[in-house]
Scaffold this active site. Sequence first.
Site, PDB file in Angstrom:
ATOM      1  NE  ARG A 139      51.166  33.280  43.355  1.00 18.21           N
ATOM      2  CZ  ARG A 139      50.239  33.577  42.454  1.00 18.21           C
ATOM      3  NH1 ARG A 139      50.577  33.715  41.183  1.00 18.21           N
ATOM      4  NH2 ARG A 139      48.981  33.744  42.809  1.00 18.21           N
ATOM      5  CG  ASP A 154      43.327  38.858  39.729  1.00 18.50           C
ATOM      6  OD1 ASP A 154      43.875  38.455  40.772  1.00 18.50           O
ATOM      7  OD2 ASP A 154      42.984  38.110  38.802  1.00 18.50           O
ATOM      8  NE  ARG A 168      46.019  40.939  37.585  1.00 20.73           N
ATOM      9  CZ  ARG A 168      45.617  40.769  36.318  1.00 20.73           C
ATOM     10  NH1 ARG A 168      45.475  41.821  35.532  1.00 20.73           N
ATOM     11  NH2 ARG A 168      45.351  39.577  35.842  1.00 20.73           N
ATOM     12  CE  LYS A 220      45.145  36.632  44.473  1.00 20.21           C
ATOM     13  NZ  LYS A 220      44.488  35.475  43.856  1.00 20.21           N
TER      14      LYS A 220
HETATM   15  C1  S3P Z   1      42.409  32.980  38.587  1.00 27.05           C
HETATM   16  C2  S3P Z   1      41.944  32.975  39.890  1.00 27.05           C
HETATM   17  C3  S3P Z   1      42.391  33.936  40.897  1.00 27.05           C
HETATM   18  C4  S3P Z   1      43.068  35.148  40.275  1.00 27.05           C
HETATM   19  C5  S3P Z   1      44.056  34.759  39.214  1.00 27.05           C
HETATM   20  C6  S3P Z   1      43.363  33.987  38.101  1.00 27.05           C
HETATM   21  C7  S3P Z   1      41.906  31.950  37.643  1.00 27.05           C
HETATM   22  O1  S3P Z   1      43.324  33.316  41.765  1.00 27.05           O
HETATM   23  O2  S3P Z   1      43.706  35.914  41.271  1.00 27.05           O
HETATM   24  O3  S3P Z   1      44.673  35.904  38.668  1.00 27.05           O
HETATM   25  O4  S3P Z   1      42.110  32.102  36.411  1.00 27.05           O
HETATM   26  O5  S3P Z   1      41.295  30.988  38.108  1.00 27.05           O
HETATM   27  P1  S3P Z   1      42.870  32.531  43.097  1.00 27.05           P
HETATM   28  O6  S3P Z   1      42.132  31.328  42.700  1.00 27.05           O
HETATM   29  O7  S3P Z   1      44.170  32.201  43.787  1.00 27.05           O
HETATM   30  O8  S3P Z   1      42.054  33.512  43.881  1.00 27.05           O
END
Ligand code: S3P
Length: 438
Positions: free
Chosen positions: A126, A320, A392, A347
């Site tokens: 990632r 999400d 998910r 993701k």
């Molecule tokens: C999260 C932010 C989101 C989300 C992740 C949890 C967090 O990611 O998709 O599951 O706890 O700050 P991104 O900041 O990459 O959008």
Amino acid sequence: MTDSITFTVQAGGHLQGETRVPGDKSISHRSIMLGSLAQGTTKVTGFLEGDDALATLRAFQAMGVKIEGPVKGEVTIHGVGLNGLQASKEAIYLGNSGTSMRLLSGLLAGQAFDSILTGDESLSGRPMRRVTDPLSKMGAKIESTEKGTAPLTIRGQAGKLQGFHYDMPIASAQVKSCLLLAGLYAQGETSVSEPAPTRDHTERMLTGFKYPIKQEKNTATIERKGELTATNIDVPSDISSAAFFLVGASIAKNSDLTLKHVGINPTRTGVIDVLRLMGANIELSNQRDVGGEPVADIRIRSANLKGIQIPEELVALAIDEFPVLFVAAACAEGETVLTGAKELRVKESDRIQVMADGLKILGVDAQPTEDGMVIHGGTIGGGQVASHGDHRIAMSFAIAGLRAEDTIVINDCANVNTSFPDFVNLAGKLGLNISSEK
Ligand code: S3P
């Protein structure tokens, strides 16, 4: 290595009853981080005992913080203060957890010691430049692979970080939180502007720990000022885990389900808005504030969903929940179109491609696009689909079984433990015909 787990879901069923889904993952992570950095003892209840939040907990234990639990969601953190962390003796392994890695990289950039952060195969693929680039502008020294991925080697720059202003090119709560945590250790102000609202749990929790943080329009600003003061945290149920049942009870005939104590922070409720636009029957009651986070009980009854164009302003607020919203779209009458959601491709898996592939196997007309998907609702058949180790995706295809015409088998489901360890048992009790085999 975790064992490979396969879910088998028999077609049909409905969801009935009342339940409480596990604690919020984002808030659980932050409770450990801020509780560890605070002065005094923080007691957490409702903590998510999933692999991701546990990875954060173990990371802080490895850095010398005494943490008791979790026992039935209760955790006691003996905070060491902003300057009390110690170097971990070994590289810190964060499993599947992007939130742990991105937030920790900010927090560790300003320490008096070096750290190495590693992850599993998915996390190691990632993108991390979204945090390492702005952090380096603050004076952080972080090495990644040539591709900009983990392992990350963080050379602590105690006393040398400089606050700055960052206009985030993408709407990301992880990037925002990472920089705010680095800002706790930087000279002068650190401010972050977001192009669209993203979850604000870090900001709310800092306020709960009596640490000053300014919020003006789309900009959060923090400064190195004193200490965090320990507090107690009651973690609400995770709306992202509730989402599987919001969709499940909407698409399965004769369903009537109540989910108790769910977090309804307005930066997280896009899934409710999207489902309501599709015609879902969702009622909120008993709305209250729990330690700075809004909470409600949610009742969902079956509804005839219709396809919609999903408003782009809801994308970050439901980021999400798209895997399971694609299942809702597959059951809706007409066409559902998602645009502006390119982030789904980076993701835990490429959620656009992986969902489109699985839905096609189940006979659904799902066309992936660069930044979204076009789905024509119809019938869902049976078949064997791959979750690509994405929690998910696995749970979304399990929910599809409620409207499928034949059995759905889902491979590679072990990572459901990252966010919803009791999913099979709980979903089974509510009426999903699901079994799990190693
Ligand atoms: C999260 C932010 C989101 C989300 C992740 C949890 C967090 O990611 O998709 O599951 O706890 O700050 P991104 O900041 O990459 O959008």
